[in-house]
Design a protein around this motif. Structure first.
Motif, PDB file in Angstrom:
ATOM      1  N   VAL A   1       0.803  -1.233   0.000  1.00  0.00           N
ATOM      2  CA  VAL A   1       0.000   0.000   0.000  1.00  0.00           C
ATOM      3  C   VAL A   1       0.832   1.278   0.000  1.00  0.00           C
ATOM      4  CG1 VAL A   1      -1.995  -1.072   1.106  1.00  0.00           C
ATOM      5  CG2 VAL A   1      -0.229  -0.046   2.529  1.00  0.00           C
ATOM      6  N   ALA A   2       2.098   1.202   0.383  1.00  0.00           N
ATOM      7  CA  ALA A   2       2.903   2.421   0.480  1.00  0.00           C
ATOM      8  C   ALA A   2       4.387   2.077   0.413  1.00  0.00           C
ATOM      9  CB  ALA A   2       2.604   3.154   1.786  1.00  0.00           C
ATOM     10  N   GLU A   3       5.180   3.070   0.058  1.00  0.00           N
ATOM     11  CA  GLU A   3       6.626   2.896   0.065  1.00  0.00           C
ATOM     12  C   GLU A   3       7.126   2.839   1.508  1.00  0.00           C
ATOM     13  OE1 GLU A   3       8.582   6.107  -1.928  1.00  0.00           O
ATOM     14  OE2 GLU A   3       7.513   5.809  -3.823  1.00  0.00           O
ATOM     15  N   PRO A   4       8.207   2.101   1.759  1.00  0.00           N
ATOM     16  CA  PRO A   4       8.838   2.208   3.082  1.00  0.00           C
ATOM     17  C   PRO A   4       9.512   3.572   3.214  1.00  0.00           C
ATOM     18  CG  PRO A   4      10.206   0.902   1.615  1.00  0.00           C
ATOM     19  CD  PRO A   4       8.928   1.178   0.864  1.00  0.00           C
ATOM     20  N   TYR A   5       9.621   4.058   4.436  1.00  0.00           N
ATOM     21  CA  TYR A   5      10.297   5.348   4.625  1.00  0.00           C
ATOM     22  C   TYR A   5      11.792   5.177   4.375  1.00  0.00           C
ATOM     23  CZ  TYR A   5      12.567   9.363   6.617  1.00  0.00           C
ATOM     24  OH  TYR A   5      13.384  10.460   6.775  1.00  0.00           O
ATOM     25  N   ILE A   6      12.261   5.855   3.358  1.00  0.00           N
ATOM     26  CA  ILE A   6      13.701   5.909   3.051  1.00  0.00           C
ATOM     27  C   ILE A   6      14.024   7.385   2.853  1.00  0.00           C
ATOM     28  CG2 ILE A   6      15.526   5.252   1.434  1.00  0.00           C
ATOM     29  CD1 ILE A   6      13.822   2.775   0.745  1.00  0.00           C
ATOM     30  N   ARG A   7      14.853   7.916   3.714  1.00  0.00           N
ATOM     31  CA  ARG A   7      15.081   9.358   3.729  1.00  0.00           C
ATOM     32  C   ARG A   7      15.545   9.898   2.388  1.00  0.00           C
ATOM     33  NH1 ARG A   7      19.776  12.106   4.462  1.00  0.00           N
ATOM     34  NH2 ARG A   7      19.566  14.315   5.001  1.00  0.00           N
ATOM     35  N   ARG A   8      16.539   9.272   1.781  1.00  0.00           N
ATOM     36  CA  ARG A   8      17.069   9.795   0.523  1.00  0.00           C
ATOM     37  C   ARG A   8      16.035   9.717  -0.603  1.00  0.00           C
ATOM     38  NH1 ARG A   8      22.398  10.785  -0.064  1.00  0.00           N
ATOM     39  NH2 ARG A   8      22.373  10.146  -2.244  1.00  0.00           N
ATOM     40  N   ARG A   9      15.219   8.672  -0.602  1.00  0.00           N
ATOM     41  CA  ARG A   9      14.169   8.573  -1.615  1.00  0.00           C
ATOM     42  C   ARG A   9      13.123   9.671  -1.406  1.00  0.00           C
ATOM     43  NH1 ARG A   9      11.015   2.981  -2.351  1.00  0.00           N
ATOM     44  NH2 ARG A   9      13.070   2.343  -3.140  1.00  0.00           N
ATOM     45  N   ALA A  10      12.786   9.938  -0.136  1.00  0.00           N
ATOM     46  CA  ALA A  10      11.835  11.007   0.162  1.00  0.00           C
ATOM     47  C   ALA A  10      12.370  12.359  -0.319  1.00  0.00           C
ATOM     48  CB  ALA A  10      11.550  11.063   1.661  1.00  0.00           C
ATOM     49  N   LEU A  11      13.651  12.600  -0.097  1.00  0.00           N
ATOM     50  CA  LEU A  11      14.253  13.858  -0.553  1.00  0.00           C
ATOM     51  C   LEU A  11      14.198  13.974  -2.074  1.00  0.00           C
ATOM     52  CD1 LEU A  11      17.342  14.003   1.840  1.00  0.00           C
ATOM     53  CD2 LEU A  11      15.520  15.722   1.696  1.00  0.00           C
ATOM     54  N   ARG A  12      14.425  12.864  -2.783  1.00  0.00           N
ATOM     55  CA  ARG A  12      14.362  12.907  -4.256  1.00  0.00           C
ATOM     56  C   ARG A  12      12.936  13.213  -4.724  1.00  0.00           C
ATOM     57  NH1 ARG A  12      19.061  12.010  -3.088  1.00  0.00           N
ATOM     58  NH2 ARG A  12      18.759  14.223  -2.689  1.00  0.00           N
ATOM     59  N   HIS A  13      11.945  12.604  -4.066  1.00  0.00           N
ATOM     60  CA  HIS A  13      10.548  12.902  -4.412  1.00  0.00           C
ATOM     61  C   HIS A  13      10.271  14.395  -4.263  1.00  0.00           C
ATOM     62  CE1 HIS A  13       9.287   8.857  -5.075  1.00  0.00           C
ATOM     63  NE2 HIS A  13       9.233   8.474  -3.810  1.00  0.00           N
ATOM     64  N   ILE A  14      10.691  14.949  -3.145  1.00  0.00           N
ATOM     65  CA  ILE A  14      10.434  16.363  -2.871  1.00  0.00           C
ATOM     66  C   ILE A  14      11.141  17.242  -3.901  1.00  0.00           C
ATOM     67  CG2 ILE A  14      10.881  18.218  -1.211  1.00  0.00           C
ATOM     68  CD1 ILE A  14      10.384  16.113   1.013  1.00  0.00           C
ATOM     69  N   GLU A  15      12.369  16.889  -4.230  1.00  0.00           N
ATOM     70  CA  GLU A  15      13.118  17.668  -5.220  1.00  0.00           C
ATOM     71  C   GLU A  15      12.465  17.629  -6.592  1.00  0.00           C
ATOM     72  OE1 GLU A  15      16.946  15.894  -4.860  1.00  0.00           O
ATOM     73  OE2 GLU A  15      17.405  16.905  -2.964  1.00  0.00           O
ATOM     74  N   LYS A  16      11.726  16.550  -6.874  1.00  0.00           N
ATOM     75  CA  LYS A  16      11.026  16.433  -8.158  1.00  0.00           C
ATOM     76  C   LYS A  16       9.635  17.062  -8.122  1.00  0.00           C
ATOM     77  CE  LYS A  16      13.488  12.254  -9.645  1.00  0.00           C
ATOM     78  NZ  LYS A  16      13.394  10.802  -9.929  1.00  0.00           N
ATOM     79  N   GLY A  17       9.302  17.727  -7.032  1.00  0.00           N
ATOM     80  CA  GLY A  17       8.031  18.429  -6.950  1.00  0.00           C
ATOM     81  C   GLY A  17       6.864  17.596  -6.476  1.00  0.00           C
ATOM     82  N   ARG A  18       7.125  16.398  -5.981  1.00  0.00           N
ATOM     83  CA  ARG A  18       6.047  15.558  -5.465  1.00  0.00           C
ATOM     84  C   ARG A  18       5.781  15.876  -3.998  1.00  0.00           C
ATOM     85  NH1 ARG A  18       9.430  10.549  -7.945  1.00  0.00           N
ATOM     86  NH2 ARG A  18       8.861  10.863 -10.137  1.00  0.00           N
ATOM     87  N   VAL A  19       4.515  15.764  -3.613  1.00  0.00           N
ATOM     88  CA  VAL A  19       4.160  15.860  -2.199  1.00  0.00           C
ATOM     89  C   VAL A  19       4.405  14.491  -1.567  1.00  0.00           C
ATOM     90  CG1 VAL A  19       2.267  16.180  -0.549  1.00  0.00           C
ATOM     91  CG2 VAL A  19       2.480  17.688  -2.540  1.00  0.00           C
ATOM     92  N   VAL A  20       5.078  14.484  -0.428  1.00  0.00           N
ATOM     93  CA  VAL A  20       5.340  13.233   0.282  1.00  0.00           C
ATOM     94  C   VAL A  20       4.574  13.251   1.604  1.00  0.00           C
ATOM     95  CG1 VAL A  20       7.082  11.710   1.296  1.00  0.00           C
ATOM     96  CG2 VAL A  20       7.628  13.042  -0.744  1.00  0.00           C
ATOM     97  N   ILE A  21       3.777  12.208   1.829  1.00  0.00           N
ATOM     98  CA  ILE A  21       3.049  12.068   3.090  1.00  0.00           C
ATOM     99  C   ILE A  21       3.735  10.972   3.912  1.00  0.00           C
ATOM    100  CG2 ILE A  21       0.824  11.641   4.187  1.00  0.00           C
ATOM    101  CD1 ILE A  21      -0.516  12.344   1.526  1.00  0.00           C
ATOM    102  N   PHE A  22       4.164  11.333   5.103  1.00  0.00           N
ATOM    103  CA  PHE A  22       4.852  10.388   5.981  1.00  0.00           C
ATOM    104  C   PHE A  22       3.843   9.776   6.944  1.00  0.00           C
ATOM    105  CE2 PHE A  22       8.280  13.516   5.012  1.00  0.00           C
ATOM    106  CZ  PHE A  22       9.086  12.666   4.281  1.00  0.00           C
ATOM    107  N   ALA A  23       3.659   8.470   6.849  1.00  0.00           N
ATOM    108  CA  ALA A  23       2.701   7.755   7.691  1.00  0.00           C
ATOM    109  C   ALA A  23       3.438   6.871   8.688  1.00  0.00           C
ATOM    110  CB  ALA A  23       1.778   6.903   6.811  1.00  0.00           C
ATOM    111  N   GLY A  24       2.697   6.380   9.667  1.00  0.00           N
ATOM    112  CA  GLY A  24       3.277   5.438  10.625  1.00  0.00           C
ATOM    113  C   GLY A  24       4.102   6.077  11.717  1.00  0.00           C
ATOM    114  N   GLY A  25       3.932   7.381  11.903  1.00  0.00           N
ATOM    115  CA  GLY A  25       4.687   8.060  12.963  1.00  0.00           C
ATOM    116  C   GLY A  25       6.181   7.906  12.775  1.00  0.00           C
TER     117      GLY A  25
END
Length: 238
Positions: free
Chosen positions: A110-134
């Motif tokens: 249902v969702a990607e695992p939290y990976i910090r560097r991948r999240a940063l790449r998403h943000i740099e590409k203009g995507r909104v990232v929603i962090f779930a699971g606290g």
């Protein structure tokens, strides 16, 4: 495109933001309304990440009060944040905002695992990232997760969206004479026990000099105004 005072933003939403007017659960119309606010600042050029709570579906303290193990109750709360994140992702995708959900608890169907560097790449590409699971750990709130992700994503500011237009010295809904702060120091927010965020979250922001802005998301395009540098809400600073 307006000039932004804050380019990269971590937006913290409570689970109650998705709840119906009466009762608990998820109101898709509320998700759609939040999505429109998010889209408006993405179109301004902001980099946006979101942390959302799960209180509309489950509150761990309810289970704890009847004898449930706290870790179990907290994990249930983390799962509630995943449901909320998927609802908000769907609302955003429906209006053309590319969104990714990353969860601190792995559930690859249902969702990607939290990976910090991948999240940063998403943000740099203009995507909104929603962090779930606290944070992925019991005993920590989603406020702490928001502070942690804001620091990890090198956010310029952490914005806590509430239904109150800032921080007051007492509850303005109960005390008409309550005084609103335009700015307040972290240490004063802690010592006055103003319940801006939990003490762990405030301490993490204080240690990393992460400014926190508390505002009413649903009031007069406050999010857009805040990112443009207009005076909105209450700013918590060193």
């Amino acid at each position: 495109m307006s000039e932004l005072k804050f380019k990269r933003v971590l937006l913290k939403l409570s689970g109650e933001a998705l709840a119906p007017q009466e009762g608990s659960g998820i109101d898709p119309h509320a998700a759609n309304e939040i999505a429109l606010h998010v889209k408006s600042v993405v179109e301004m050029g902001a980099d946006l990440a979101i942390v959302i709570g799960g209180g509309n579906l489950w509150r761990g303290k309810i289970g704890i009060e009847v004898g449930m193990d706290q870790a179990t109750a907290d994990y249930m709360g983390m799962l509630a944040t995943v449901m909320n994140s998927l609802v908000l992702m769907d609302a955003l995708e429906h209006i053309g905002v590319t969104t990714r959900v990353q969860t601190a608890i792995q559930m690859q169907s249902v969702a990607e695992p939290y990976i910090r560097r991948r999240a940063l790449r998403h943000i740099e590409k203009g995507r909104v990232v929603i962090f779930a699971g606290g944070t992925g750990n019991p005993y920590f709130t989603t406020d702490t997760a928001a502070a942690l992700r804001a620091v990890e994503m090198h956010a310029d500011i952490l914005i806590k969206a509430t239904k109150v237009d800032g921080i007051y010295d007492s509850d303005p809904r109960k005390n008409p004479a309550a005084k609103k702060f335009d700015t307040i120091r972290y240490i004063d927010a802690l010592s006055m026990q103003l319940e801006v965020m939990d003490s762990t979250a405030i301490s993490l922001c204080m240690d990393n000099k992460m400014p926190v802005l508390v505002l009413n998301l649903w009031e007069n395009e406050s999010l857009k105004k805040a990112l443009s540098g207009e005076k909105v809400g209450t700013l918590v600073i060193p």
